[in-house]
Design a protein around this motif. Structure first.
Motif, mmCIF file in Angstrom:
data_model
loop_
_atom_site.group_PDB
_atom_site.id
_atom_site.type_symbol
_atom_site.label_atom_id
_atom_site.label_comp_id
_atom_site.label_asym_id
_atom_site.label_seq_id
_atom_site.Cartn_x
_atom_site.Cartn_y
_atom_site.Cartn_z
ATOM 1 N N GLY A 16 80.969 33.544 -5.295
ATOM 2 C CA GLY A 16 81.985 33.469 -5.577
ATOM 3 C C GLY A 16 82.259 32.255 -6.754
ATOM 4 O O GLY A 16 81.690 31.290 -6.470
ATOM 5 N N ILE A 19 87.200 28.182 -7.204
ATOM 6 C CA ILE A 19 87.621 26.519 -7.098
ATOM 7 C C ILE A 19 86.783 26.257 -6.052
ATOM 8 O O ILE A 19 86.137 25.205 -5.865
ATOM 9 N N MET A 20 86.570 26.904 -4.797
ATOM 10 C CA MET A 20 85.994 26.558 -3.619
ATOM 11 C C MET A 20 84.453 26.469 -3.664
ATOM 12 O O MET A 20 83.834 25.260 -3.647
ATOM 13 N N GLU A 41 78.642 35.791 -8.897
ATOM 14 C CA GLU A 41 79.914 36.011 -9.108
ATOM 15 C C GLU A 41 80.084 37.651 -9.546
ATOM 16 O O GLU A 41 79.373 37.774 -10.351
ATOM 17 N N ARG A 42 80.770 38.394 -8.893
ATOM 18 C CA ARG A 42 80.811 39.913 -9.202
ATOM 19 C C ARG A 42 81.394 40.258 -10.459
ATOM 20 O O ARG A 42 80.985 41.047 -11.111
ATOM 21 N N SER A 50 91.917 34.656 -7.679
ATOM 22 C CA SER A 50 92.939 33.455 -7.253
ATOM 23 C C SER A 50 93.015 32.277 -7.913
ATOM 24 O O SER A 50 93.998 31.799 -8.075
ATOM 25 N N SER A 51 91.843 31.793 -8.599
ATOM 26 C CA SER A 51 91.813 30.532 -9.184
ATOM 27 C C SER A 51 92.204 30.569 -10.711
ATOM 28 O O SER A 51 92.544 29.743 -11.170
ATOM 29 N N ASN A 56 97.753 32.000 -9.746
ATOM 30 C CA ASN A 56 98.427 31.217 -8.727
ATOM 31 C C ASN A 56 99.563 30.334 -9.267
ATOM 32 O O ASN A 56 99.615 30.231 -10.478
ATOM 33 N N ALA A 57 100.327 29.474 -8.453
ATOM 34 C CA ALA A 57 101.471 28.761 -9.198
ATOM 35 C C ALA A 57 100.944 27.320 -9.826
ATOM 36 O O ALA A 57 101.823 26.917 -10.505
ATOM 37 N N THR A 59 100.571 24.508 -8.471
ATOM 38 C CA THR A 59 101.282 23.192 -7.590
ATOM 39 C C THR A 59 100.097 22.653 -7.189
ATOM 40 O O THR A 59 99.365 23.045 -6.341
ATOM 41 N N HIS A 61 99.681 21.033 -4.551
ATOM 42 C CA HIS A 61 100.496 20.999 -2.953
ATOM 43 C C HIS A 61 100.048 19.811 -2.550
ATOM 44 O O HIS A 61 98.997 19.451 -2.056
ATOM 45 N N VAL A 210 77.241 40.092 -4.161
ATOM 46 C CA VAL A 210 76.619 40.065 -2.985
ATOM 47 C C VAL A 210 76.913 41.121 -2.272
ATOM 48 O O VAL A 210 78.179 41.270 -1.800
ATOM 49 N N ALA A 431 94.998 31.346 1.982
ATOM 50 C CA ALA A 431 95.154 31.074 0.936
ATOM 51 C C ALA A 431 96.086 29.682 0.789
ATOM 52 O O ALA A 431 95.660 29.000 -0.024
ATOM 53 N N PRO A 433 97.255 25.598 1.817
ATOM 54 C CA PRO A 433 97.625 25.239 0.483
ATOM 55 C C PRO A 433 96.604 25.323 -0.515
ATOM 56 O O PRO A 433 96.552 24.971 -1.533
ATOM 57 N N GLY A 434 95.389 26.106 -0.041
ATOM 58 C CA GLY A 434 94.607 26.408 -0.899
ATOM 59 C C GLY A 434 93.894 25.407 -1.982
ATOM 60 O O GLY A 434 93.033 24.402 -1.431
ATOM 61 N N SER A 436 94.590 23.261 -3.797
ATOM 62 C CA SER A 436 95.042 21.801 -3.717
ATOM 63 C C SER A 436 94.180 21.028 -2.717
ATOM 64 O O SER A 436 93.703 19.776 -3.005
#
Ligand SMILES: Cc1cc2nc3c(=O)[nH]c(=O)nc-3n(C[C@H](O)[C@H](O)[C@H](O)COP(=O)(O)OP(=O)(O)OC[C@H]3O[C@@H](n4cnc5c(N)ncnc54)[C@H](O)[C@@H]3O)c2cc1C
Length: 503
Positions: A16, A19-20, A41-42, A50-51, A56-57, A59, A61, A210, A431, A433-434, A436
């Motif tokens: 993936g 961000i992680m 990455e697919r 999500s990144s 996402n918002a 924020t 967090h 993968v 998800a 606080p994800g 942040s």
């Protein structure tokens, strides 16, 4: 058994390009530059799930404004334990990003982080009392220094003109206000980290999915990958695998068959935001304002009206509105949920089905919401909202963690790192606080998966995160030092920002 000649060997596989994986890759590159790393990455782009900034918002967090991190006790006092913990974790991210800016890992910080006031907003007498108690509990804490309590309609109107216009102030209002908040473009941050990884010899393969993970008798992982353009598959042997696949993480951990993933299930919740690009509205609002979740609604449904800063331009976002689809990724399949049901998690899933009736009720009511209903919800924040100023956009897909508990299961709204006992594989579920708090989550992965190396890594980790292992809330002096360094390096010193250009 794969042909050994066609099987590439690598030290680390990252699954993936969100961000992680990008964060873990950058940490490992700094700690062990000679290790070979391959990232798959697919999709054809980085940070497209999500990144992505509009998925996402954005924020940062740190519990400055999110009321779900500071619940009220039955006696009316406020429990700030979680708020302090989230803030501590965000300070870890700020330090790593500052190190990155100073050491050529990241470029101009204004491309991914900008100062925006964080504000909690309530109305109604009971809620005002709660917000006063929250302020009294948080304001003396070093990490929340400078927080203000505001309940005067005049001051409310001065600071939040868009929210004040047309408001009936006979219903009392209150704000907890802090200038220390941030808006973060996690997509830009991910891309910067990936550019650093690509430039430092990491093999970045986009359009590669993968398919499978299986453990070899020597403890290494056989990773089967398909090139989605050519449809060809290849295999790699890796000493360590990180499953940073977002919503796709649970299915991959299940395929890996590790006992630590047994009993886990996922509950997908999709989301929508209203976005405004009307310059007249954007210039009347400069804050991330979080309200209170409706009674019975889950924490991720807390409504908020946010200034966003994306590619140097300002925009407005309101939401989220929840939705439901059985997909685990925005670009996923309708069979995702069904395929994730296994004998080991069936009872966890059924248990949650029985205990989470209020969530089901909430989701059904959200699904039935019309455009007018959505604008009415927005009206709590923007009393004179007009539907024509806003467009509906689909946000990222959340997969909430379901964990086994007794004979049933429990639905969780946080993130969970799942790591095999031998440290050869880890993945991240959930998800919030994800993004942040991604740096502290990835340091947790390092600590759990590389126990032999971790001690030797500690001095370098301290260079990246000077407060490593120290609670800043118990060390106000160190906090001030770290705060001043990160504010300066990330260009967050100016509480107000220049007149906005619009998205
Ligand atoms: C509506 C919403 C609002 C949010 N708001 C905030 C916020 O304000 N602040 C905050 O900090 N966090 C927020 N979050 C959480 C944050 O967005 C996530 O925690 C974070 O982006 C997750 O990053 P990730 O790298 O784990 O996953 P992702 O960014 O989803 O990346 C996972 C990647 O893995 C790829 N992938 C999946 N399966 C495979 C496979 N088999 N092979 C190869 N690649 C694969 C996917 O295509 C994807 O690109 C929000 C999330 C949502 C959904």
């Amino acid at each position: 058994m794969p042909n050994a000649a066609q099987t590439q060997k690598t030290d680390v596989v990252l699954i993936g390009a969100g961000i992680m994986s990008a964060t873990l890759g950058a940490l490992l590159r700094q700690l062990q530059p000679e290790w070979s790393i391959s990232l798959f990455e697919r999709l054809d782009a980085a940070a497209a799930e999500s990144s992505d900034p509009w998925n996402n918002a954005g924020t940062g967090h740190s519990a400055l404004c999110e009321l779900n991190y500071s619940p009220q006790n039955p006696d009316g006092s406020v429990d700030i334990t979680k708020a302090v913990d989230i803030n501590e974790r965000f300070q870890v991210s700020r330090q790593f990003w500052s190190y990155g800016v100073q050491n050529g890992v990241l470029g101009d910080p204004s491309r991914f982080i900008n100062p925006i006031p964080h504000v909690s907003f309530v109305h109604g007498e009971d809620n005002v009392r709660y917000l006063r108690a929250r302020y009294e509990a948080l304001a003396p804490q070093p990490l929340f220094e400078g927080m203000e309590y505001i309940d005067s309609p005049d001051e409310f109107g001065r600071r939040l003109p868009l929210m004040a216009r047309g408001r009936d102030f006979s219903d009392p209002v209150a704000l907890n206000w802090t200038d220390a908040g941030t808006d973060i473009d996690f997509g830009a941050l991910t891309s910067e980290l990936l550019a650093y990884l690509g430039g430092s010899g990491v093999d970045l393969a986009f359009g590669h999915e993968v398919l499978d993970l299986s453990k070899q008798s020597d403890g290494q992982w056989l990773v089967r990958v398909r090139n989605l353009r050519t449809r060809q598959t290849r295999t790699l042997i890796s000493r360590f695998v990180f499953v940073g696949a977002g919503g796709g993480a649970l299915p991959l951990l299940q395929k890996a068959g590790i006992k630590e993933a047994k009993g886990f299930g996922g509950f997908p919740v999709s989301g929508q935001f209203l976005r405004s690009t009307n310059p007249g509205l954007i210039e009347q609002h400069h804050a991330k304002v979080y309200g209170k979740a409706a009674v019975g609604a889950p924490p991720m449904s807390v409504p908020h009206l946010d200034t966003r800063v994306i590619k140097g331009r300002h925009g407005l976002l309101f939401g989220p509105y929840a939705g439901w689809t059985p997909k685990f990724l925005k670009d996923g399949k309708n069979t995702d949920l069904f395929k994730s049901i296994r004998p080991d998690n069936l009872f966890s899933l059924l248990g949650v089905g029985v205990t989470e009736l209020s969530l089901t009720k909430y989701l059904v009511s959200e699904l039935l919401k019309s455009e007018a209903g959505r604008v009415e919800t927005l009206g709590e924040f923007v009393p004179r909202a007009k539907g024509t100023d806003w467009e509906l956009i689909t946000a990222g897909q959340r997969v909430q963690v379901i964990r086994r508990k007794g004979m049933g299961g429990v639905l969780e709204f946080g993130t969970a790192v799942i790591a095999a006992g031998d440290g050869s594989i880890a993945g991240l579920l959930g998800a919030s606080p994800g993004a942040s708090t991604g740096v502290s989550a990835m340091i947790d992965v390092l600590q759990r998966c590389f126990p032999r190396e971790y001690e030797g890594w500690t001095p370098k980790l301290r260079e990246m995160v000077p407060s490593l292992g120290v609670k800043l809330s118990d060390n106000p002096e160190l906090f001030r030092e770290v705060w001043s360094w990160t504010s300066k390096t990330l260009n967050l010193d100016s509480a107000g920002v220049a007149a906005p250009a619009q998205v």
